[in-house]
Enzyme design. Structure first.
Site, short mmCIF file in Angstrom:
data_model
loop_
_atom_site.label_atom_id
_atom_site.label_comp_id
_atom_site.label_asym_id
_atom_site.label_seq_id
_atom_site.Cartn_x
_atom_site.Cartn_y
_atom_site.Cartn_z
N PRO A 1 16.80 -11.21 23.94
CA PRO A 1 15.89 -10.29 24.62
C PRO A 1 14.56 -11.01 24.93
O PRO A 1 13.97 -11.63 24.05
CB PRO A 1 15.68 -9.16 23.60
CG PRO A 1 16.83 -9.29 22.65
CD PRO A 1 17.19 -10.74 22.61
N GLY B 1 9.71 -10.27 22.48
CA GLY B 1 9.85 -10.09 21.04
C GLY B 1 8.50 -9.85 20.38
O GLY B 1 7.45 -9.91 21.03
N LEU B 2 8.54 -9.60 19.08
CA LEU B 2 7.32 -9.36 18.32
C LEU B 2 6.93 -10.63 17.55
O LEU B 2 7.75 -11.17 16.81
CB LEU B 2 7.54 -8.23 17.30
CG LEU B 2 6.31 -7.90 16.43
CD1 LEU B 2 5.27 -7.10 17.22
CD2 LEU B 2 6.72 -7.12 15.17
N GLY B 3 5.68 -11.10 17.71
CA GLY B 3 5.16 -12.21 16.91
C GLY B 3 4.67 -11.71 15.56
O GLY B 3 4.27 -10.55 15.43
N ASP C 1 9.99 -12.70 15.91
CA ASP C 1 9.71 -14.12 15.69
C ASP C 1 9.03 -14.29 14.33
O ASP C 1 7.94 -13.74 14.10
CB ASP C 1 8.79 -14.66 16.79
CG ASP C 1 8.55 -16.15 16.61
OD1 ASP C 1 9.45 -16.93 16.94
OD2 ASP C 1 7.45 -16.51 16.10
N TYR D 1 4.28 -18.48 7.73
CA TYR D 1 3.45 -17.28 7.91
C TYR D 1 3.30 -16.51 6.59
O TYR D 1 2.50 -15.59 6.49
CB TYR D 1 4.03 -16.36 9.00
CG TYR D 1 4.17 -17.00 10.37
CD1 TYR D 1 3.49 -18.18 10.68
CD2 TYR D 1 4.99 -16.47 11.35
CE1 TYR D 1 3.63 -18.78 11.92
CE2 TYR D 1 5.13 -17.06 12.59
CZ TYR D 1 4.45 -18.23 12.86
OH TYR D 1 4.60 -18.83 14.10
N LYS E 1 11.50 -20.40 11.37
CA LYS E 1 11.17 -21.82 11.60
C LYS E 1 11.08 -22.59 10.29
O LYS E 1 10.57 -22.09 9.29
CB LYS E 1 9.83 -21.91 12.35
CG LYS E 1 9.75 -20.99 13.56
CD LYS E 1 8.48 -21.13 14.35
CE LYS E 1 8.34 -19.99 15.34
NZ LYS E 1 7.60 -18.82 14.81
N HIS F 1 9.61 -26.29 13.26
CA HIS F 1 8.34 -25.69 13.66
C HIS F 1 7.40 -26.67 14.39
O HIS F 1 6.78 -26.33 15.39
CB HIS F 1 7.64 -25.12 12.41
CG HIS F 1 6.69 -24.01 12.68
ND1 HIS F 1 6.47 -22.98 11.79
CD2 HIS F 1 5.88 -23.75 13.73
CE1 HIS F 1 5.58 -22.14 12.29
NE2 HIS F 1 5.20 -22.58 13.47
N1 LIG Z 1 5.66 -22.03 17.07
C1 LIG Z 1 4.38 -22.08 16.81
O1 LIG Z 1 3.81 -23.12 16.43
C2 LIG Z 1 3.56 -20.85 17.03
C3 LIG Z 1 2.16 -20.95 17.14
C4 LIG Z 1 1.44 -19.79 17.39
C5 LIG Z 1 2.11 -18.56 17.50
N2 LIG Z 1 3.46 -18.49 17.34
C6 LIG Z 1 4.19 -17.19 17.45
O2 LIG Z 1 3.71 -16.50 18.62
C7 LIG Z 1 3.20 -15.23 18.23
C8 LIG Z 1 2.08 -14.80 19.15
O3 LIG Z 1 1.00 -15.71 19.15
P1 LIG Z 1 -0.38 -15.44 18.39
O4 LIG Z 1 -0.16 -14.60 17.18
O5 LIG Z 1 -1.02 -16.77 18.23
O6 LIG Z 1 -1.30 -14.65 19.41
P2 LIG Z 1 -1.18 -13.62 20.60
O7 LIG Z 1 0.08 -12.86 20.55
O8 LIG Z 1 -1.57 -14.36 21.83
O9 LIG Z 1 -2.40 -12.65 20.24
C9 LIG Z 1 -2.38 -11.80 19.11
C10 LIG Z 1 -3.70 -11.05 19.07
O10 LIG Z 1 -3.83 -10.21 20.21
C11 LIG Z 1 -4.04 -8.83 19.79
N3 LIG Z 1 -3.27 -8.00 20.72
C12 LIG Z 1 -1.96 -7.73 20.71
N4 LIG Z 1 -1.61 -6.98 21.78
C13 LIG Z 1 -2.74 -6.78 22.48
C14 LIG Z 1 -3.03 -6.10 23.69
N5 LIG Z 1 -2.08 -5.47 24.39
N6 LIG Z 1 -4.33 -6.09 24.12
C15 LIG Z 1 -5.29 -6.72 23.43
N7 LIG Z 1 -5.08 -7.39 22.28
C16 LIG Z 1 -3.81 -7.43 21.82
C17 LIG Z 1 -3.54 -8.79 18.36
O11 LIG Z 1 -4.27 -7.82 17.62
P3 LIG Z 1 -3.52 -6.62 16.82
O12 LIG Z 1 -2.51 -7.27 15.90
O13 LIG Z 1 -4.64 -5.96 16.10
O14 LIG Z 1 -2.88 -5.76 17.87
C18 LIG Z 1 -3.91 -10.19 17.86
O15 LIG Z 1 -5.28 -10.22 17.52
C19 LIG Z 1 2.78 -15.48 16.77
O16 LIG Z 1 2.50 -14.29 16.09
C20 LIG Z 1 3.94 -16.28 16.27
O17 LIG Z 1 5.05 -15.43 16.00
C21 LIG Z 1 4.20 -19.62 17.14
#
Ligand SMILES: NC(=O)c1ccc[n+]([C@@H]2O[C@H](COP(=O)([O-])OP(=O)(O)OC[C@H]3O[C@@H](n4cnc5c(N)ncnc54)[C@H](OP(=O)(O)O)[C@@H]3O)[C@@H](O)[C@H]2O)c1
Length: 316
Positions: A13, A16-18, A43, A48, A77, A110
């Site tokens: 899908p 997804g949810l981070g 995810d 984490y 990961k 990762h």
């Molecule tokens: N593979 C890797 O190395 C790696 C690195 C980074 C991230 N990731 C994965 O990718 C996912 C997403 O990236 P991320 O966590 O860095 O950041 P992101 O999804 O870009 O941003 C998350 C932030 O945005 C807020 N938010 C969520 N929906 C919103 C909306 N519609 N409007 C305004 N603000 C909103 C959230 O707050 P609230 O929670 O308060 O809503 C949180 O503060 C991670 O959680 C993880 O699963 C993987």
């Protein structure tokens, strides 16, 4: 919702949810709300430090009959401290136990960086392994064994550039099926996207909203993706939020996207992005946004204490 299709025909899908930075105590409900709202892709990652609570959220949803396990797509990961051949299986088994699952849908390496066992974030040179100590090919062989053993249906990588992917593609056996990297209009990574597409590697966009909750002090002056005027104008035109425009942008590129939220309203709002179609003028405006920025800049792994360089992570 659109699906991406793996080489064997399995479906992912696209939205997804981070769960990075979702605290234990928050994430159990967030996962439950997401599944209740219609998310089927979660995810996760061992680093984490919340996989037990994510697992509780999944178990709650299964127990309440919201979904069947076979209809969920769960990614996790392998952390940097488990790259040696003998450490991969125990790391995956710990994740499966925490998530309360018999197998994963997708397991990713990762980062292309190795630490010694038990090191969360290396701060001293002696806490790292080099590529001579633990070649990525060794880790990839162990990843393939986990797939053969049925502990994960698919295997892939994260934060791999063209050169690192090429090392794995040159090996015999299973090729990476996914590369999860930072992708958003400030960092569209066209060359890497083209390379992955040419090699049959699916992609997932992380930090699609610019990761506003990961701003350490040294990042406080970073540009703000959610406040960008090009994004805001497109949002106004479609009567949606800036976040929804950014999620729809990834979907328009056939790239999976995993926005993180622990807020029920935003979890639901983000899912509705799958219904938005950006038009060619929106996509042109986003392509010409005029800001180039990487939020997850890898500096934590590549300082003077480290044997790794930024070029090991990112194409320049
Ligand atoms: N593979 C890797 O190395 C790696 C690195 C980074 C991230 N990731 C994965 O990718 C996912 C997403 O990236 P991320 O966590 O860095 O950041 P992101 O999804 O870009 O941003 C998350 C932030 O945005 C807020 N938010 C969520 N929906 C919103 C909306 N519609 N409007 C305004 N603000 C909103 C959230 O707050 P609230 O929670 O308060 O809503 C949180 O503060 C991670 O959680 C993880 O699963 C993987």
């Amino acid at each position: 919702m659109k699906n991406l299709i793996f080489r064997n025909g399995d479906k992912l899908p696209i939205l997804g949810l981070g769960t990075w930075k979702s605290k234990p105590g928050e994430v159990r409900k967030a996962v439950y709300w997401a599944i209740e709202a219609g998310y089927r892709h979660i995810d996760c990652a061992a680093i984490y430090q919340n996989e037990r609570e994510v697992g509780q959220g999944i178990a709650d949803a299964l127990a309440d009959g919201l979904v069947k396990r076979k209809d969920l797509f769960i990614t996790s990961k392998l952390w940097n401290d488990s790259h040696r051949h003998e450490d991969v299986k125990p790391a995956l088994e710990k994740t499966l136990s925490d998530l309360r699952l018999d197998n994963l849908d997708l397991y990713l390496v990762h980062w292309p960086i190795a630490f010694k066992p038990g090191v969360g974030f290396a701060t001293h040179r002696e806490e790292y392994y080099t590529y001579q100590d633990v070649p990525l090919t060794q880790t990839w062989e162990a990843m393939q064994e986990q797939k053969s053993a049925g502990l994960t249906k698919h295997i892939g990588v994260s934060n791999f550039n063209k050169q690192k992917l090429s090392e794995l593609l040159a090996m015999d056996g299973e090729q990476p099926e996914m590369n999860q990297v930072e992708l958003h209009p400030f960092l569209p990574q066209e060359k890497l996207v083209k390379f992955c597409s040419e090699n049959g590697i699916l992609m997932t966009a992380y930090s699609p909203l610019g990761s506003p909750d990961s701003r350490a002090e040294r990042h406080k002056n970073d540009p703000r993706l959610l406040d960008n005027t090009v994004v805001s104008e497109i949002a106004k035109k479609h009567e949606v939020s800036a976040g929804q425009v950014l999620i729809a942008w990834s979907i328009s590129r056939d790239i999976a996207v995993i926005p993180k939220s622990i807020n029920q309203e935003r979890i639901i709002e983000n899912l509705k992005s799958a219904e938005i179609t950006l038009d060619p003028r929106d996509l042109e405006a986003l392509a010409a946004i005029g800001v180039s920025h990487r939020f997850v800049d890898g500096s934590i792994f590549t300082g003077p204490q480290s044997p790794y360089k930024l070029t090991d992570l990112f194409d320049q």
